[in-house]
Design a protein around this motif. Structure first.
Motif, mmCIF file in Angstrom:
data_model
loop_
_atom_site.group_PDB
_atom_site.id
_atom_site.type_symbol
_atom_site.label_atom_id
_atom_site.label_comp_id
_atom_site.label_asym_id
_atom_site.label_seq_id
_atom_site.Cartn_x
_atom_site.Cartn_y
_atom_site.Cartn_z
ATOM 1 N N VAL A 164 1.988 13.858 -26.042
ATOM 2 C CA VAL A 164 2.769 14.260 -24.871
ATOM 3 C C VAL A 164 4.097 13.496 -24.838
ATOM 4 C CG1 VAL A 164 2.861 14.236 -22.334
ATOM 5 C CG2 VAL A 164 0.787 15.015 -23.501
ATOM 6 N N PHE A 165 4.036 12.184 -25.067
ATOM 7 C CA PHE A 165 5.273 11.398 -25.098
ATOM 8 C C PHE A 165 6.230 11.929 -26.162
ATOM 9 C CE2 PHE A 165 3.407 7.564 -22.854
ATOM 10 C CZ PHE A 165 4.398 7.480 -21.876
ATOM 11 N N LYS A 166 5.724 12.204 -27.361
ATOM 12 C CA LYS A 166 6.600 12.701 -28.429
ATOM 13 C C LYS A 166 7.214 14.043 -28.052
ATOM 14 C CE LYS A 166 6.205 12.203 -32.715
ATOM 15 N NZ LYS A 166 5.782 12.409 -34.089
ATOM 16 N N LYS A 167 6.420 14.898 -27.437
ATOM 17 C CA LYS A 167 6.895 16.226 -27.047
ATOM 18 C C LYS A 167 7.977 16.125 -25.972
ATOM 19 C CE LYS A 167 5.191 20.364 -24.762
ATOM 20 N NZ LYS A 167 4.068 20.876 -24.005
ATOM 21 N N GLU A 168 7.831 15.191 -25.055
ATOM 22 C CA GLU A 168 8.730 15.089 -23.905
ATOM 23 C C GLU A 168 9.873 14.079 -24.081
ATOM 24 O OE1 GLU A 168 8.601 17.246 -21.728
ATOM 25 O OE2 GLU A 168 6.549 17.980 -21.702
#
Length: 157
Positions: free
Chosen positions: A101-105
């Motif tokens: 999620v962090f990488k995506k956002e």
């Protein structure tokens, strides 16, 4: 951390707080950013100061992105950021989800930081080409990594 769709950055959903003695254009050294968000509204909250905005950080969720201006061995500035992937009580599966999620956002988070501090970047245009590195902090080596995220210029356009 719930997955919230921050993929498209909406400037009207960004709230910016300057914490004195920081101003819109000073300082460069020790300039720190704390970016948090609301899962329900998709709003982003950016605090800029000489210290991180600890009061804005949810100690349970730990879904903030923090960053600060630093200098390398050749006295060149770069933006160093961190995202807290997990805690000691989190299993590897939960850490994997948060890491993804962090990488995506992260690009949306970086757009929030750069857009929220655009007067600073206008004052110091050379910093628009400074490298950005984000460290994902995790107790699991697979998710404890640092990535290069380009330069502020690509997030300001």
């Amino acid at each position: 951390m719930k997955e919230v769709n921050m993929m498209s950055f909406h400037p009207e959903k960004l709230s910016v707080t300057l914490i004195p003695p920081a101003t819109k254009i000073e300082p460069i050294e020790n300039r720190k950013y704390t970016l948090t968000h609301s899962d329900t509204t998709g709003e982003l909250f950016l605090s800029t100061g000489t210290e991180y905005d600890i009061a804005a950080i949810n100690p349970v969720m730990r879904d903030e992105v923090i960053a600060e201006w630093m200098k390398d061995d050749q006295n060149r500035y770069y933006l160093a950021g961190k995202a807290h992937v997990d805690g000691t009580n989190m299993d590897k599966s939960s850490s994997m989800i948060r890491f993804n999620v962090f990488k995506k956002e992260m690009e949306t988070a970086l757009k929030g930081i750069t857009y929220g501090d655009r007067a600073f970047f206008a004052e110091y245009p050379t910093l628009q080409d400074a490298p950005i590195y984000i460290q994902y902090e995790s107790i699991y080596p697979k998710y404890n990594q640092t990535f290069y995220y380009g330069t502020p210029r690509q997030y300001l356009t």
